[in-house]
Structure formats: structure tokens, C-alpha cells
Design a protein around this motif. Structure first.
Motif, PDB file in Angstrom:
ATOM      1  N   TYR A  92       0.981  -1.287  -0.055  1.00 22.99           N
ATOM      2  CA  TYR A  92      -0.108  -0.026  -0.121  1.00 22.99           C
ATOM      3  C   TYR A  92       1.054   1.199   0.101  1.00 22.99           C
ATOM      4  CZ  TYR A  92      -3.886   2.970   1.674  1.00 22.99           C
ATOM      5  OH  TYR A  92      -4.887   3.707   1.859  1.00 22.99           O
ATOM      6  N   LEU A 128      -9.759  -0.965   0.746  1.00 19.22           N
ATOM      7  CA  LEU A 128      -8.488  -1.656   1.176  1.00 19.22           C
ATOM      8  C   LEU A 128      -9.104  -2.877   2.187  1.00 19.22           C
ATOM      9  CD1 LEU A 128      -5.592  -2.009   1.546  1.00 19.22           C
ATOM     10  CD2 LEU A 128      -5.593  -0.136   3.383  1.00 19.22           C
ATOM     11  N   VAL A 142       1.354  -6.349   5.979  1.00 21.85           N
ATOM     12  CA  VAL A 142       1.199  -5.299   5.034  1.00 21.85           C
ATOM     13  C   VAL A 142       2.597  -4.322   5.109  1.00 21.85           C
ATOM     14  CG1 VAL A 142      -0.155  -3.155   4.619  1.00 21.85           C
ATOM     15  CG2 VAL A 142      -1.141  -4.877   5.688  1.00 21.85           C
ATOM     16  N   ALA A 165       3.704  -0.684   3.895  1.00 20.77           N
ATOM     17  CA  ALA A 165       3.213   0.653   3.426  1.00 20.77           C
ATOM     18  C   ALA A 165       4.008   1.835   3.908  1.00 20.77           C
ATOM     19  CB  ALA A 165       1.844   0.705   4.366  1.00 20.77           C
ATOM     20  N   TYR A 174      -1.392   7.881   4.608  1.00 27.12           N
ATOM     21  CA  TYR A 174      -1.877   6.438   4.473  1.00 27.12           C
ATOM     22  C   TYR A 174      -2.213   5.669   5.598  1.00 27.12           C
ATOM     23  CZ  TYR A 174      -0.382   7.174  -0.425  1.00 27.12           C
ATOM     24  OH  TYR A 174      -0.042   7.123  -1.716  1.00 27.12           O
ATOM     25  N   LYS A 175      -1.411   6.116   6.636  1.00 28.94           N
ATOM     26  CA  LYS A 175      -1.532   5.025   8.116  1.00 28.94           C
ATOM     27  C   LYS A 175      -3.074   5.208   8.653  1.00 28.94           C
ATOM     28  CE  LYS A 175       0.717   2.499  10.853  1.00 28.94           C
ATOM     29  NZ  LYS A 175      -0.162   2.452  12.224  1.00 28.94           N
ATOM     30  N   LEU A 194      -5.004   2.883   6.572  1.00 24.45           N
ATOM     31  CA  LEU A 194      -4.549   1.439   6.997  1.00 24.45           C
ATOM     32  C   LEU A 194      -5.019   0.868   8.140  1.00 24.45           C
ATOM     33  CD1 LEU A 194      -3.027  -1.252   6.214  1.00 24.45           C
ATOM     34  CD2 LEU A 194      -0.992   0.094   7.058  1.00 24.45           C
TER      35      LEU A 194
END
Length: 634
Positions: free
Chosen positions: A119, A152, A164, A166, A179-180, A183
Motif C-alpha cells: 500500500y 482496502l 502489509v 506501507a 496513508y496510515k 490502513l
């Protein structure tokens, strides 16, 4: 077929005469740990499997085997106009980065056959992540960086990843996307819980780490390197999955397209030499994203398999900083071949129709432009030909096939161009056009575009853990054939014309008409930068066409005047049968983040049907603009 000096006719004939001998020869471009016992086994899998019994490793072929002869050559060029960062990784450096990360992944419990979600944005580490999985036989599933948490989560549940990989964020021209948090939310709402997250902290946005689950990428890989721990390549079966890539499913559940190791390498290596005419040591740039199939095939694997330098570009065709961004890249890095979406060139043409930015750069070594991902309208192709003075090659393929179905094989000698056609079928593909009953139709007759089974190496053997869904989605409609869900025709010279998805064929008072054909007319208007045609429900005629147009910069005429000209143009070129009465000028069209126009969403808005905002949309606000533009039109 047109008379030609190209080697294409005899090459295609050789494949058709003996497919197994053809692909056995192509397989000589790959290093095998154990050669295939059977080139094609019709009894394995849903429709057969390629290179049965062979063992190989994709990472070895893409990286390690080049180090003795081209270790100092650039493998990856990274250029990020949104952050100002530039970086080059040689083949030797790439091998060490990949092998160190592979060690860390193994330390986190990942073994051959385990799935790993990637990701990440367009940074070199995304390529390293994919290759590290391939190195140890883990199956990567790349999810476009910044994809919504719910989307996701569905992919996490379907793939059941152990790990994952990322990054903390992605960087857009006007914003930083964290992004975190996405996620963390995805893992919270998914039924399957990955055991670990390996996170690359980017300077633009540091993310909070969850104790016990999250691990720091830089710290872990630095420790592996310091200890001299570099994972070796793990042998896998040629028929083992290399990756799973999810594509939108009609039921709302995404479809996991499976790609194997052996056939994938053979097909990609063949295409680089024979279709793209890309040679070892040259710089090859696919201006896409690793989240899409183009990024998988032609940013990561194909260029490296044949010893090219590949480009990872974290930017846009316009706005980073201007419509000369692509010309700067080609000039600065001596790029020989560019592969991008027609949308990118429509955007450049809209902002800079006179190609003024091009005059600032030297494109002397540039050899060819390839377009795919959406239908390349003849007007855009001609514009690109005129300003660049190199072959501009439209070609057609799909996420499912992984490499081109139809194209103009530059490496075999280019065929004559027919604007509007991606040219002819590549070896491996027996492309036919059939009617609703599955019967072949004659030249220039519209129908469903299908491919005779078996599909060639490199194409999907099935969907992830869903053989029945694979059969139902692709093989059931026309027994013995793969259904592309595209509509088109083949002319008397064997050239294919893709006119749209089968659901883009509209029925106007009993006449089946192609929206692609109408879009071709709209895009030929000198003031139109890009367009889309949809069929809107009509009580009398069944459907009636509606055209949306985005105008070029600096147009002096009023939108109303241009709309009237467009309606007349369609009536003149296609005829009254098209019943084309509505053209609407808009500032922009709704698109996916890869640049595909979301015609289906536009149609639902026009028809007043309920719909959910597509997960892949670049900017959801544009749907409100379309709804406002449609008010009072029907």
C-alpha cells in the motif's frame, strides 16, 4: 492484410502453426531453475497452464542475473516533482535493497505462498517491495496508495495477507495524503487481521506506530544490511502465483486477477523486444502507477526483465509544474520509449494545444510513444504525431491479460497506421468478433470482441480462490472463448477497432450505436480537448445519446455555440439515426486515478439511478458538477 515489410505476418503465422514451439522459443529469454516438462498442459487449471513442471524466480530474472554484466547501470530512476526528490538505483544497489527487505519480510514470518499487501505511493520502495516478495515466493497484492479504508479492507479480507508493506503518506500536487490512518481503519474493520505492518516513514508525514504490530522499514532494513543478511531467491513453480491484482467486480466484490511466474516473464520479455522495440540499457518509461496493471507489467517487471532502466515518476502530466512535465522527463533522462494513457495526452493538449512547452526541451533520442488504458481518439493521436515526429502507437489490453492483446509491433517492423485502431492481434491471441449468439461476423460488422482459448502465457489463469467466478465472469458467455466485454469490429485488413465496452453500445430506437464512434466525432472538433458520450434512458427511443465536452484552453467561442456545432457534426457524420441532440460543456470529466473516464457513474446520474461513488474516483466533487450540468437537459 496490408502488404508490409514488417516481420509480423510470418511471426503471427509461426505462432498459429505451432503455439507450443513458439512459446518454447520465447522462453529461452528467461533463466529457468528447472525447464518445463510441458510447454502447455490443457488438463491443468480452468483452461490449461503454461510451462508446467518448470521452476524459476522472477526476482532473479529481473535483478540478480543482470548484476554481473550491468551492475553499475541504472535500474530505477526516481523523479518526484511533488517533493523535489530525485534518486537512481543501479542494478547492484537494487539487488541489495531487495535482498535486505526480503530478509526483513522473512523475519516477520512470511514464507513462500503467503500474501503481502503493498500500500504505497510512486516511490522506489514500492518496486523494491514487489520484487522482495517475488524473491522469496510470497504473493504480493498491490493496493493503490490512498485507496479508501473500506476498499482496502475488502482486499485484506479476500487476500488474507500475513503482512502489509506501507508508506506513511502519498504526496499530491496540492496535498499530502496520510496513508496510515486509512490502513489502521481498514485493519480495524476487516475480518482478517494481518500479523504485522512494515512502515516506511516519509519526511512529508510521520505516522504513529502501533506497538507490537508496526515495524519501522528503515530501521529493520538497515539492521539487515549491517548484519550482512541478504535473502536468497527462492525457487517457485512457474505456475505458482506471482501476484494478485484486484479489479472492480460487477457485484461490488473486487475480482483478484492472478498472475503466475513463468508465463508472465516469457510474455513480458517477448513484448518488450517485439512490440515495444525496447533494448537492454535503454530508458523505458511507463507513466502509470504501481497500483495498476500497467505499473506491474511495464514499470516493475518487463523493463527489468530485459535489462532496461525503468522510471518511477511521482507527478502528473500537467501541473507539476506545467504541461511540459513529460518533455522534461524525456529530455533529462534520455528516455527512448514512453507508454502512457491517452488521457495524459488529452490533458497536455488541453493545457498547451500549440505544444509551446515542447520547444524548451531536446527530445532527440526519443523513439516512440505508446498509448493504452482508454480508447485513443484519432484527433489526439494525430496531434501527438504532429508535435513529436515519432510513431504514436495505440494498443489494447486489459488487467486480466497483463500484456497487450492487440498492437503495432514496432520491434518486428511497424505496420501501416489506421487512426482509431490499435492495429492487429499479437501472437498468442486469436481475436474474433462475434454476435450475441457467439457466431463470427463479417468484416466491419460490430460485435463482441472475444479471444479463443487457451489464453497465451502471461494472462490470468483464474481469479484468486474463485475458479467458478472466473468461468462465470469471462468464459460462460461464449463457450470456448474469453469474453473481453469490449465491443468493436475487425476490418478487411485484420485491423481491430475497439468502440467501447459492450455496455457502452446504446440502443436508439432499435439501432445499436457505438458511443466510441460518437466520441470520435466530438473529439475531432477543433475546440474540444476531451469528451464522453453516454446513453440516457428515453421512454420513446429506449436510449438517447448525450455528449459531454471539455474545451481547450483559450477558446474564444461561447460554449452554446460550440455545443450547436457538435450536434450538427454528429448529425452530418453519423446521421439522423444517432438522434444526437444534447451536447453539454463541462470543466472536467469524472475519472479514476489512472485517468479512465467514469462513464457508468455519469449514466447513473443522468438516468436518476442510485449509485455509490466509485472507489477509484480521483475527485468525487466532479459528480456534483455533472449532476448540475445535466439539470433540465432531459
Amino acid at each position: 492484410m496490408i502488404a508490409t515489410a514488417s516481420r509480423y505476418p510470418e511471426t503471427y503465422a509461426a505462432w498459429k502453426a505451432d503455439p507450443q514451439a513458439f512459446w518454447a522459443k520465447a522462453a529461452e529469454a528467461i533463466d529457468w531453475i528447472r525447464p518445463a516438462e510441458t510447454i502447455f498442459d490443457p488438463d491443468q487449471g480452468v483452461y490449461g497452464r503454461w510451462f508446467a513442471g518448470a521452476e524459476c524466480n522472477t526476482c532473479w530474472n529481473a535483478v540478480d542475473r543482470h548484476v554481473p554484466t550491468r551492475g553499475a547501470q541504472a535500474a530505477i530512476i526516481y523523479d518526484s516533482p511533488v517533493t523535489g526528490a530525485k534518486r537512481t538505483l543501479t542494478y547492484a544497489e537494487l539487488r541489495d535493497e531487495v535482498a535486505a527487505l526480503a530478509t526483513v519480510i522473512q523475519d516477520l514470518g512470511v514464507r513462500k505462498g503467503d500474501r503481502v499487501i503493498v500500500y504505497m505511493p510512486m516511490i522506489p520502495e514500492a518496486v523494491v517491495a514487489m520484487l522482495a516478495c517475488a524473491r522469496i515466493g510470497a504473493i504480493h497484492s498491490v493496493v493503490f496508495g490512498g485507496f479508501a479504508a473500506k476498499e482496502l479492507a475488502t482486499r485484506i479480507d479476500d487476500a488474507s495477507p500475513r503482512l502489509v508493506l506501507a508508506a506513511s503518506c502519498g504526496v499530491e500536487p496540492s496535498r499530502v495524503v496520510a496513508y496510515k490512518p486509512l490502513l489502521d481503519e481498514a485493519i480495524a474493520i476487516s475480518s482478517h487481521k494481518p500479523e504485522a505492518v512494515l512502515l516506511l516513514q516519509r519526511a512529508e508525514c510521520a505516522a504513529a506506530m502501533q506497538a507490537g504490530r508496526d515495524h519501522d522499514w528503515a530501521v529493520a532494513t538497515s539492521a539487515a544490511k549491517a548484519a550482512g543478511r541478504f535473502a536468497a531467491c527462492v525457487p517457485v513453480a512457474a505456475t505458482d502465483p506471482l501476484y494478485v491484482l484486484y479489479t472492480s467486480g460487477t457485484t461490488g466484490k473486487p475480482k483478484g486477477v492472478v498472475r503466475d511466474n513463468g508465463g508472465h516473464m516469457v510474455a513480458l520479455a517477448w513484448s518488450m523486444a517485439n512490440l515495444y522495440d525496447a533494448r537492454p540499457g535503454e530508458v523505458f518509461w511507463a507513466a502509470s502507477d504501481v497500483g495498476w496493471v500497467v505499473g506491474h507489467s511495464y514499470i516493475v517487471y518487463a523493463p527489468l526483465l530485459v535489462g532496461c532502466t525503468t522510471v518511477v515518476y511521482e507527478g502528473k502530466p500537467v501541473g507539476t509544474p506545467d504541461a511540459g512535465a513529460f518533455w522534461r522527463m524525456i529530455s533529462e533522462y534520455k528516455i527512448r520509449t514512453l507508454f502512457t494513457a491517452p488521457t495524459a495526452f488529452r490533458a497536455i493538449k488541453k493545457e498547451d494545444p500549440g505544444a509551446e512547452h515542447l520547444k524548451r526541451y531536446d527530445l532527440g533520442g526519443f523513439r516512440a510513444l505508446f498509448l493504452a488504458g482508454e480508447r485513443a481518439d484519432p484527433d489526439t493521436v494525430k496531434w501527438a504525431e504532429d508535435i513529436l515526429g515519432v510513431p504514436v502507437i495505440d494498443h489494447w489490453w486489459q488487467t486480466e491479460t497483463g500484456w497487450p492483446i492487440v498492437g503495432d509491433p514496432l520491434g518486428l517492423g511497424a505496420l501501416p497506421v489506421k487512426h482509431g485502431s490499435p492495429t492487429v492481434a499479437m501472437p498468442g491471441y486469436d481475436v474474433q468478433v462475434v454476435d450475441e449468439g457467439g457466431h463470427p461476423v463479417g468484416p466491419n460488422v460490430m460485435g463482441s470482441v472475444v479471444i479463443k482459448l487457451p489464453l497465451p502465457p502471461g494472462c490470468l489463469p483464474t481469479l484468486w480462490q474463485a475458479d467458478d467466478r472466473f468461468r462465470e465472469s469471462y468464459l460462460a458467455a461464449f463457450p470456448g472463448f474469453y469474453s473481453s466485454s469490449d465491443a468493436g469490429f475487425i476490418d478487411e485488413d485484420g485491423y481491430l477497432f475497439i468502440m467501447g465496452r459492450t455496455d457502452d453500445i446504446i440502443n436508439v430506437a432499435g439501432h445499436r450505436l457505438s458511443t466510441g464512434g460518437m466520441e470520435e466525432v466530438l473529439s475531432s472538433h477543433p475546440d474540444v480537448a476531451e469528451c464522453a458520450v453516454i446513453g440516457v434512458k428515453d421512454a420513446l427511443k429506449g436510449e438517447q445519446p448525450c455528449g459531454f465536452v471539455v474545451l481547450k484552453s483559450g477558446v474564444s467561442k461561447s460554449p452554446l455555440e460550440i455545443e450547436k456545432e457538435i450536434v450538427k457534426l454528429v448529425r452530418d457524420r453519423i446521421g439522423p439515426v444517432a438522434a444526437f441532440k444534447v451536447a453539454i460543456t463541462v470543466n472536467r470529466l469524472p475519472k479514476t486515478r489512472s485517468g479512465k473516464i467514469l462513464r457508468g457513474a455519469m449514466k447513473k446520474i443522468a438516468d436518476g439511478d442510485p449509485f455509490t461513488t466509485p472507489a477509484t474516483i480521483d475527485d468525487p466533487a466532479v459528480l456534483d458538477e455533472i449532476a448540475a450540468a445535466l439539470e433540465g437537459k432531459f
